[in-house]
Scaffold this active site. Structure first.
Site, mmCIF file in Angstrom:
data_model
loop_
_atom_site.group_PDB
_atom_site.id
_atom_site.type_symbol
_atom_site.label_atom_id
_atom_site.label_comp_id
_atom_site.label_asym_id
_atom_site.label_seq_id
_atom_site.Cartn_x
_atom_site.Cartn_y
_atom_site.Cartn_z
ATOM 1 N N HIS A 106 -12.896 -27.779 15.805
ATOM 2 C CA HIS A 106 -14.219 -27.590 16.240
ATOM 3 C C HIS A 106 -14.741 -26.189 15.949
ATOM 4 O O HIS A 106 -14.025 -25.271 16.668
ATOM 5 C CB HIS A 106 -14.664 -28.061 17.552
ATOM 6 C CG HIS A 106 -16.190 -28.156 17.835
ATOM 7 N ND1 HIS A 106 -17.057 -29.235 17.587
ATOM 8 C CD2 HIS A 106 -17.104 -27.252 18.513
ATOM 9 C CE1 HIS A 106 -18.233 -28.834 17.830
ATOM 10 N NE2 HIS A 106 -18.237 -27.840 18.566
ATOM 11 N N ASP A 142 -17.184 -33.643 22.701
ATOM 12 C CA ASP A 142 -16.400 -32.498 22.385
ATOM 13 C C ASP A 142 -16.139 -31.712 23.992
ATOM 14 O O ASP A 142 -16.353 -30.785 23.939
ATOM 15 C CB ASP A 142 -17.389 -31.477 21.553
ATOM 16 C CG ASP A 142 -17.677 -32.010 20.200
ATOM 17 O OD1 ASP A 142 -16.767 -32.936 19.611
ATOM 18 O OD2 ASP A 142 -18.588 -31.810 19.682
ATOM 19 N N PRO A 597 -23.732 13.631 -5.154
ATOM 20 C CA PRO A 597 -23.838 14.817 -6.033
ATOM 21 C C PRO A 597 -23.798 16.027 -5.088
ATOM 22 O O PRO A 597 -24.302 15.787 -4.041
ATOM 23 C CB PRO A 597 -24.839 14.650 -6.947
ATOM 24 C CG PRO A 597 -25.861 13.949 -6.395
ATOM 25 C CD PRO A 597 -25.096 12.914 -5.329
ATOM 26 N N LEU A 673 -9.064 20.771 -5.087
ATOM 27 C CA LEU A 673 -9.801 22.013 -4.208
ATOM 28 C C LEU A 673 -9.608 23.331 -4.900
ATOM 29 O O LEU A 673 -9.555 23.355 -6.302
ATOM 30 C CB LEU A 673 -8.904 21.874 -2.882
ATOM 31 C CG LEU A 673 -8.816 20.487 -2.193
ATOM 32 C CD1 LEU A 673 -8.096 20.697 -0.864
ATOM 33 C CD2 LEU A 673 -10.218 19.957 -1.943
ATOM 34 N N CYS A 706 -13.314 25.456 -12.082
ATOM 35 C CA CYS A 706 -12.144 25.520 -10.733
ATOM 36 C C CYS A 706 -10.769 25.891 -11.186
ATOM 37 O O CYS A 706 -9.836 26.267 -10.255
ATOM 38 C CB CYS A 706 -12.018 23.841 -10.384
ATOM 39 S SG CYS A 706 -11.918 22.810 -11.932
#
Length: 901
Positions: A106, A142, A597, A673, A706
């Site tokens: 159920h 039920d 961004p 990084l 970088c």
């Protein structure tokens, strides 16, 4: 145990299959009669296995059990009845007959929501918790004792379909089989249902699912979703019965659209490009996606006022061939229909939900460019309408709302550039929550370019939700990899068509010299998307030999799968290129993305969003959120639905992101990084090339690079000559407007960075390094800084250890012939992003490249990156790779599958 399965549907079929796998004997399957000549899935499965199948229309007449039916049932000798999903009333003579009785699945947490429409009422009441119960069968009310229960959260926008697919179906099958296992082991409890909290609701039918508009928006939403898809919540609109599907609550309701009068509603609805906005008596809003009319036709709610306006298209010969192929498919599905005519209705002819799934897949096999969703079939139910819809999609004329962009236009660089300035969420440009904005600045003169929407936490949540839906429910997740590659390649083509505009926007927003922006910022971005477009259909796992489980055998293989919703946070030095390096691999792997961004350089990312939409990427696949790192970046790091975060930026912020990702939900992370990349120049180098490439290693892109050579080690035999040559070249460099084709050196990206450069150089002077030239801000409007050169830099100095991220060359001398000592000095840094060596001695070059502890080593060149070559650092320069095949693995997960046979 000997089990009788009494029920129907795919759920019943799966329970049946799992019980057989568990070793139980199914002595009989009792299900419903065939409908329109088609057997129920449970019957089909059992008949295939040779299990007796009984299809009784009914079990009792006038309240009395039919003796012949009961006798046939008892003859099976069942020890337990399992009722996984049963729409028939089963008499107590059958329920109580087996040794172990009967159990029923159920779909609610009894005693709450007794009755046949339990899932509907769980949603209608707005329950925060749902689940299912397996209980010992009673007289149909039920109320029998509870054997087992499982609980789940109910999301605010769940429908019957979503909660069923996510939890009630898969976990319900497992729970029902587990209940049988407990019975077999003699461990099954019988817990009397409590009276407290008990409810019994009526069966939801069409005649009692009419909408009462005198309720709050949340109550209206719950009523609509609680009746979606069956029986369907409806109301009178324009004199006809209209059924509402696909409801969701909205915080900021759209106001642009056509009003639609709805009798009884507190205010008119609004037909918008997103759907039909409805209002509760509390003036709050909900959004409905689809509408169905009395004749059965379903339309997108956004098309309400022009639903009958499209004329039939005339088919080409190729399209006619496709139509006949699909006619044959319809015929194979609708086996009870003698002939498929243009007016044949798919559902009125007996098709069910599984037939919809099959039809969608059949279309993909015959026309990969026609990506259907299930809703497309529900909205085009006759064969003629279905073919017209498919052909329009194949032609790209499927009635999609045109992308609305509120451009900021500027006449500059001999062209008119058109710049989006709003957030991009779920395929639309929208204002930030609360209408918040900020100004993005042109570093050439310090003036404002335009106001840009400033994303808030609520905007992040909306974008992540859109990306999640696109991945889990949308066509992107189901798309053939080759079709995905075609879309990404189309995006690259559009970027190439707009490359001058993109380069101009990059120049005014980041200060990049236009010619460099055209070649590198934009040019390499286009190359990156083309490269990864080619990878889409080449992502594959492997087959692995393992020890066999004798006397059986095993097969183990791996699958590479997309991760899901990925967050990408990029820096300001190469705004578009950094977007491309990460996003291209992310999309090729099949993920969806929410990208932040840099706050100071948002404009090319927003232009990219426009081009992605025009290329045909589905809504929600790409989302762009300009905003602060502290707010947007942090929320992306913390968000539980984000499964991967790719970041390029400072080591300090990278550490913080890594910690947040670990604490929130252990996201997969890749970090590119900071760096302090050493460049070693030996006395036997090609001096002309060493000077030229040494200059480029530092001053390329104004030093905002970088992998810039943060420290040059020059052999003492050529040190003075090298410095002299560099100074001569620096004097020739033209500093000025980045849009001037003769400019060599443009402005630094923003004022705060310029101030840090000045401070950095002052520190070097105070420490005793020799300033040869530069170190000052250029006296002109904007953020210009002189190319700078320091010599006599000692290892202990700040400028020897920390990067400037600007046009500052740091030169240290090393003794001739002492290779190992200069290597020790070059590696004496916590960074390891890139490095370089110049020498004519190949043995020396190979030795140095082996010993340098960096992710990239350049030999007799510098800055030579390529889309096919992996890029990423060691140590505190991060981990993970951009570019090349390695980058794909950052956005994929590996699943191992082992089969025993």
């Amino acid at each position: 145990m000997k089990i009788a399965v009494i029920g129907q549907s795919l759920f019943g079929q799966e329970v049946y299959k799992e019980l057989r796998k568990d070793g139980h004997t199914i002595v009989g399957v009792f299900t419903i009669p065939d409908k329109d000549g088609k057997a129920d899935p449970l019957a089909t499965e059992a008949e295939k296995d040779g299990v007796p199948v009984f299809k009784f229309p009914r079990w009792r007449v006038k309240g009395q059990a039919i003796p012949e039916v009961v006798a046939q049932y008892k003859a099976t000798g069942a020890e337990l009845n399992v009722l996984p999903f049963c729409s028939q009333f089963i008499p107590m003579e059958v329920i109580d007959h087996p040794k172990h009785g009967s159990i029923i699945y159920h779909p609610s947490l009894l005693p709450r929501h007794r009755g046949a429409s339990a899932i509907n009422w769980t949603l209608i009441h707005g329950d925060r918790k749902g689940g299912f119960t397996v209980f010992w069968a009673d007289d149909g009310l039920d109320t029998g004792p509870i054997l087992l229960q499982r609980e789940c959260d109910v999301d605010p926008n769940d429908t019957v379909n979503t909660i069923y697919k996510r939890f009630l179906f898969p976990e319900g099958v497992k729970g029902t089989v587990e209940a049988v296992r407990l019975i077999a082991e003699g461990k099954a409890p019988r817990i009397t249902q409590p009276q407290e909290g008990a409810t019994y609701e009526c069966i939801q039918k069409k005649d009692n699912s009419k909408i009462d508009w005198n309720q709050s928006a949340e109550a209206l939403h719950n009523w609509i979703r609680g009746n979606d898809k069956v029986p369907g919540a409806w109301a009178e609109v324009d004199g006809q019965k209209v059924t509402f599907y696909g409801s969701s609550l909205v915080d900021n309701s759209p106001t642009n659209g056509q009003p639609l009068e709805i009798p009884g509603a507190s205010q008119p609805g609004i037909v918008t490009k997103a759907g039909l906005v409805l209002f509760g008596n509390d003036s709050k809003a909900l959004l409905v996606k689809n509408l169905q009319f009395e004749d059965g036709k379903m339309i997108a709610a956004a098309q309400y006022f022009n639903s009958g306006s499209s004329a039939a298209v005339e088919l080409t010969e190729e399209e006619k061939t496709f139509a006949e192929q699909m006619r044959a498919v319809w015929q194979s599905i609708l086996t009870n229909v003698t002939e498929i005519e243009d007016s044949t209705d798919f559902f009125k002819s007996g098709a069910a939900s599984m037939d919809v799934v099959r039809l969608v897949e059949e279309v993909k096999l015959r026309a990969s460019g026609c990506q259907l969703q299930n809703e497309d079939v529900y909205m085009n139910t006759t064969f003629q309408d279905f073919i017209q819809m498919c052909v329009r999609k194949l032609r790209g004329e499927d009635g999609e709302e045109e992308l609305v962009v509120d451009y900021v236009e500027k006449n500059i660089n001999n062209m008119t550039i058109k710049m989006p300035h709003q957030l991009f969420i779920n395929g639309e440009f929208v204002d930030a929550d609360g209408g918040k904005t900020y100004k993005t600045i042109n570093p050439t003169d310090g003036t404002a370019i335009c106001d840009v929407s400033l994303a808030q936490i609520s905007d992040v949540d909306r974008a992540v939700a859109a990306a999640k839906e696109a991945f889990e429910e949308g066509e992107w997740g189901r798309m053939n990899p080759r079709d995905r590659g075609r879309l990404i390649y189309r995006l690259a083509d559009l970027m190439e068509e707009h490359q001058e505009e993109l380069a101009t926007i990059e120049a005014i927003d980041s200060g990049a010299v236009y010619t460099l922006a055209l070649k590198t910022h934009v040019g390499m971005s286009i190359q990156t998307f083309r490269y990864f477009a080619g990878w889409c259909d080449k992502i594959q796992g492997s087959t692995i030999p393992i020890n066999q489980a004798r006397p059986n055998r095993n097969l183990t293989f791996t699958k590479k799968e997309p991760i899901g919703v990925c967050a990408i946070v990029i820096p300001w030095n190469y705004p578009l290129m950094m977007l491309a390096w990460k996003t291209a691999a992310c999309l090729a792997a099949g993920n969806t993305v929410v990208l932040k961004p840099a706050q100071v350089t948002p404009l090319t990312a927003l232009k990219f969003a426009e081009l992605a939409a025009r290329a045909g990427l589905p809504k929600g696949v790409v989302n762009i959120l300009p905003g602060s790192g502290a707010l947007v970046g942090q929320r992306l790091s913390d968000h539980p639905d984000v499964r991967k975060l790719g970041f390029t930026g400072s080591t300090e912020i990278g550490k913080h992101i890594m910690k947040s990702c670990a604490v929130s939900n252990v996201k997969k992370v890749s970090l590119e990084l900071g760096g302090k990349s050493p460049l070693i120049i030996f006395g036997d180098c090609d001096m002309d090339k060493a000077v030229r490439m040494g200059m480029s290693s530092v001053f390329f892109n104004k030093g905002e690079n970088c992998i810039a050579a943060g420290r040059l080690f020059v052999e003492d035999t050529i040190h003075d000559q090298f410095v002299k040559r560099v100074v001569e070249e620096v004097k020739k460099m033209k500093i000025g407007d980045p849009l001037d084709r003769s400019t060599d050196h443009g402005p630094q990206n923003h004022k705060a960075h310029l101030d840090k450069l000045v401070e950095y150089c002052q520190t070097g002077i105070k420490e005793g390094a020799t300033l040869v030239c530069g170190s000052k801000q250029v006296q002109r409007p904007g953020f210009f800084f002189e190319p700078t050169l320091f010599t006599d830099v000692q290892d202990h100095m700040y400028i020897a250890k920390e990067e400037s991220f600007g046009p500052v060359m740091i030169i240290s001398k090393f003794k001739s012939g002492d290779v190992d000592d200069v290597l020790r000095r070059a590696n004496a840094t916590e960074y390891g992003l890139a490095s370089g060596v110049f020498t004519r001695d190949i043995s020396k070059a190979l030795y140095v490249s082996e010993k340098l502890n960096a992710g990239t080593v350049f030999v007799n060149t510098y800055n030579k990156t390529d889309v096919a070559s992996p890029f990423g650092g060691f140590k505190q320069s991060g981990f993970g790779k951009d570019l090349g095949q390695d980058a794909l693995n950052e956005y994929l997960k590996t699943k191992a599958v082992t089969i025993e046979y």
